[in-house]
Design a protein around this motif. Structure first.
Motif, PDB file in Angstrom:
ATOM      1  N   PHE A 134      -2.676   2.484   5.767  1.00 34.02           N
ATOM      2  CA  PHE A 134      -2.568   3.170   4.471  1.00 34.02           C
ATOM      3  C   PHE A 134      -2.953   4.635   4.605  1.00 34.02           C
ATOM      4  O   PHE A 134      -2.271   5.525   4.081  1.00 34.02           O
ATOM      5  N   PHE A 135      -4.052   4.895   5.319  1.00 34.44           N
ATOM      6  CA  PHE A 135      -4.521   6.270   5.492  1.00 34.44           C
ATOM      7  C   PHE A 135      -3.492   7.125   6.225  1.00 34.44           C
ATOM      8  O   PHE A 135      -3.202   8.257   5.816  1.00 34.44           O
ATOM      9  N   LEU A 136      -2.919   6.618   7.306  1.00 37.30           N
ATOM     10  CA  LEU A 136      -1.952   7.408   8.075  1.00 37.30           C
ATOM     11  C   LEU A 136      -0.702   7.711   7.249  1.00 37.30           C
ATOM     12  O   LEU A 136      -0.154   8.822   7.324  1.00 37.30           O
ATOM     13  N   ASN A 137      -0.258   6.754   6.454  1.00 34.06           N
ATOM     14  CA  ASN A 137       0.898   7.000   5.584  1.00 34.06           C
ATOM     15  C   ASN A 137       0.561   8.027   4.504  1.00 34.06           C
ATOM     16  O   ASN A 137       1.347   8.933   4.213  1.00 34.06           O
ATOM     17  N   TRP A 138      -0.627   7.882   3.918  1.00 34.89           N
ATOM     18  CA  TRP A 138      -1.090   8.835   2.898  1.00 34.89           C
ATOM     19  C   TRP A 138      -1.209  10.235   3.480  1.00 34.89           C
ATOM     20  O   TRP A 138      -0.868  11.227   2.818  1.00 34.89           O
ATOM     21  N   LEU A 139      -1.678  10.327   4.704  1.00 39.17           N
ATOM     22  CA  LEU A 139      -1.891  11.616   5.356  1.00 39.17           C
ATOM     23  C   LEU A 139      -0.603  12.440   5.394  1.00 39.17           C
ATOM     24  O   LEU A 139      -0.588  13.622   5.032  1.00 39.17           O
ATOM     25  N   SER A 140       0.485  11.821   5.822  1.00 43.51           N
ATOM     26  CA  SER A 140       1.756  12.551   5.905  1.00 43.51           C
ATOM     27  C   SER A 140       2.338  12.816   4.518  1.00 43.51           C
ATOM     28  O   SER A 140       2.951  13.860   4.280  1.00 43.51           O
ATOM     29  N   GLN A 141       2.134  11.888   3.578  1.00 45.76           N
ATOM     30  CA  GLN A 141       2.646  12.093   2.220  1.00 45.76           C
ATOM     31  C   GLN A 141       1.888  13.198   1.486  1.00 45.76           C
ATOM     32  O   GLN A 141       2.481  14.007   0.762  1.00 45.76           O
ATOM     33  N   VAL A 169       7.770   0.509  17.535  1.00 44.90           N
ATOM     34  CA  VAL A 169       8.557   1.749  17.583  1.00 44.90           C
ATOM     35  C   VAL A 169       8.472   2.526  16.280  1.00 44.90           C
ATOM     36  O   VAL A 169       8.798   3.722  16.241  1.00 44.90           O
ATOM     37  N   ASP A 170       8.049   1.890  15.200  1.00 47.90           N
ATOM     38  CA  ASP A 170       7.944   2.564  13.905  1.00 47.90           C
ATOM     39  C   ASP A 170       6.590   3.231  13.694  1.00 47.90           C
ATOM     40  O   ASP A 170       6.330   3.769  12.608  1.00 47.90           O
ATOM     41  N   CYS A 171       5.744   3.203  14.703  1.00 47.94           N
ATOM     42  CA  CYS A 171       4.409   3.800  14.579  1.00 47.94           C
ATOM     43  C   CYS A 171       4.539   5.279  14.224  1.00 47.94           C
ATOM     44  O   CYS A 171       5.305   6.021  14.852  1.00 47.94           O
ATOM     45  N   THR A 172       3.781   5.715  13.235  1.00 50.87           N
ATOM     46  CA  THR A 172       3.859   7.102  12.768  1.00 50.87           C
ATOM     47  C   THR A 172       3.116   8.071  13.681  1.00 50.87           C
ATOM     48  O   THR A 172       3.259   9.286  13.529  1.00 50.87           O
ATOM     49  N   LEU A 173       2.336   7.556  14.618  1.00 45.02           N
ATOM     50  CA  LEU A 173       1.582   8.416  15.528  1.00 45.02           C
ATOM     51  C   LEU A 173       2.438   8.868  16.698  1.00 45.02           C
ATOM     52  O   LEU A 173       3.266   8.103  17.202  1.00 45.02           O
ATOM     53  N   LYS A 174       2.207  10.092  17.140  1.00 42.29           N
ATOM     54  CA  LYS A 174       2.864  10.579  18.350  1.00 42.29           C
ATOM     55  C   LYS A 174       2.257   9.941  19.591  1.00 42.29           C
ATOM     56  O   LYS A 174       2.950   9.697  20.587  1.00 42.29           O
ATOM     57  N   ALA A 175       0.951   9.680  19.525  1.00 39.82           N
ATOM     58  CA  ALA A 175       0.249   9.117  20.673  1.00 39.82           C
ATOM     59  C   ALA A 175      -1.104   8.573  20.219  1.00 39.82           C
ATOM     60  O   ALA A 175      -1.597   8.909  19.143  1.00 39.82           O
TER      61      ALA A 175
END
Length: 338
Positions: A134-141, A169-175
């Motif tokens: 949730f946090f990672l999705n919120w971060l980009s939004q 493969v859908d991971c929002t992180l680059k690494a």
């Protein structure tokens, strides 16, 4: 996996990537404790933000600077270990290193770990990926799309590996970087009940119990035990039996450990990942060292002879060097500085 496995899994590295412990202080327990000597205080002014969660609870965020003024910068997310926080030496040390690289750093505190009890009938655990997702999705939004990487330490490392594996493969992180993670939770639990490792279990258990007591006083009935029962808990396994597993829908502690260990999920990680582990980590044994042949090409595994648990202190007493604060940003530069 037999006891010789760690030796067989050494990798070749450039000189700048090797860890060399501080001369005369390679003992794993000293390595584990030294960061608290050399990283006693936070050397930057954190920007705090409370993030409301969908279920009415919250998590607290500690940024290296105001994210509204630094939304154009690459981002480094830090997931701390058991009962950790921004004030854990590894967390604020890496945040400072990220800041010096021109990146925006943020520690996402697990529920109840920022010093303020969380409200709901749940806490956090090694495989709880919903809050991180949730946090990672919120971060980009909230702040827009920018290259983002995450580093997980110990429990947070196991959680991050689970999160990246589930997203594939859908991971929002680059690494991602996973440090000193208990990738086989059941075996790590047994190890913490033996020899000198029992010292660490007592230390961590006391932190868990203090946090749980604080929560019970603020929000009675939010845990499946009362203060008297909590006082009688003697092992982390008992805490997980009585509280962690019951809150989060597992049958017992062993069911939780077996369902939430990241080791079986590593082949499902699709994004570039660096896993760092010390052979002499006093929190765990050879069971957490993966079979090299089972790892996908996108995972780089670095096994060091020394380093303790989230220690990795090099240099000299006059000029100590926190190796992780150099190694991790160096590795992530490929993915964040684009």
């Amino acid at each position: 996996m037999d006891q010789t496995s760690p030796v067989e899994l050494n990798f070749n590295h450039d000189d700048g990537q090797e860890f060399r412990p501080m001369r005369g202080l390679s003992n794993p327990h000293l390595q584990t404790m030294l960061p608290r000597v050399f990283r006693r205080r936070v050397n930057f002014k954190p920007h705090w933000q409370r993030l409301d969660m969908p279920d009415g609870d919250f998590v607290d965020l500690a940024w290296s600077e105001d994210p509204r003024e630094a939304s154009h910068k690459p981002r480094l997310v830090v997931f701390h270990g058991l009962e950790g926080s921004l004030h854990s030496p590894y967390a604020h040390g890496l945040m400072e290193a990220a800041q010096k690289r021109g990146w925006l750093g943020v520690v996402m505190h697990f529920r109840g770990c920022s010093g303020v009890p969380n409200r709901m009938k749940r806490i956090y655990h090694s495989g709880e990926t919903e809050d991180g997702t949730f946090f990672l999705n919120w971060l980009s939004q909230r702040y827009g799309e920018m290259p983002t990487a995450a580093v997980g330490f110990s429990l947070g490392g196991n959680m991050l590996a689970c999160l990246m594996a589930k997203q594939g493969v859908d991971c929002t992180l680059k690494a991602g970087v996973v440090v000193s993670a208990p990738l086989m939770l059941e075996q790590c639990c047994y190890h913490m009940e033996q020899g000198f490792s029992r010292f660490y279990q007592r230390y961590l258990l006391n932190l868990l119990k203090k946090n749980a007591a604080r929560k019970l006083r603020s929000y009675p009935g939010t845990l499946p035990v009362d203060l008297r029962q909590l006082k009688g808990v003697r092992r982390i396994r008992d805490f997980d039996d009585l509280i962690t597993s019951k809150i989060h829908g597992f049958a017992d502690a062993l069911d939780y450990y077996r369902q939430c260990s990241a080791m079986p999920l590593l082949p499902d990680i699709a994004k570039p990942t660096l896993i760092i582990h010390a052979k002499d980590d006093p929190f765990m044994d050879h069971h957490v060292i993966p079979d090299k042949a089972s790892l996908p090409a996108n995972i780089e595994y670095q096994l060091t002879s020394h380093g303790g648990h989230v220690g990795f202190v090099g240099g000299t007493l006059r000029k100590p060097e926190m190796w992780l604060e150099q190694r991790i940003p160096d590795w992530l530069t490929t993915y964040l500085d684009k």
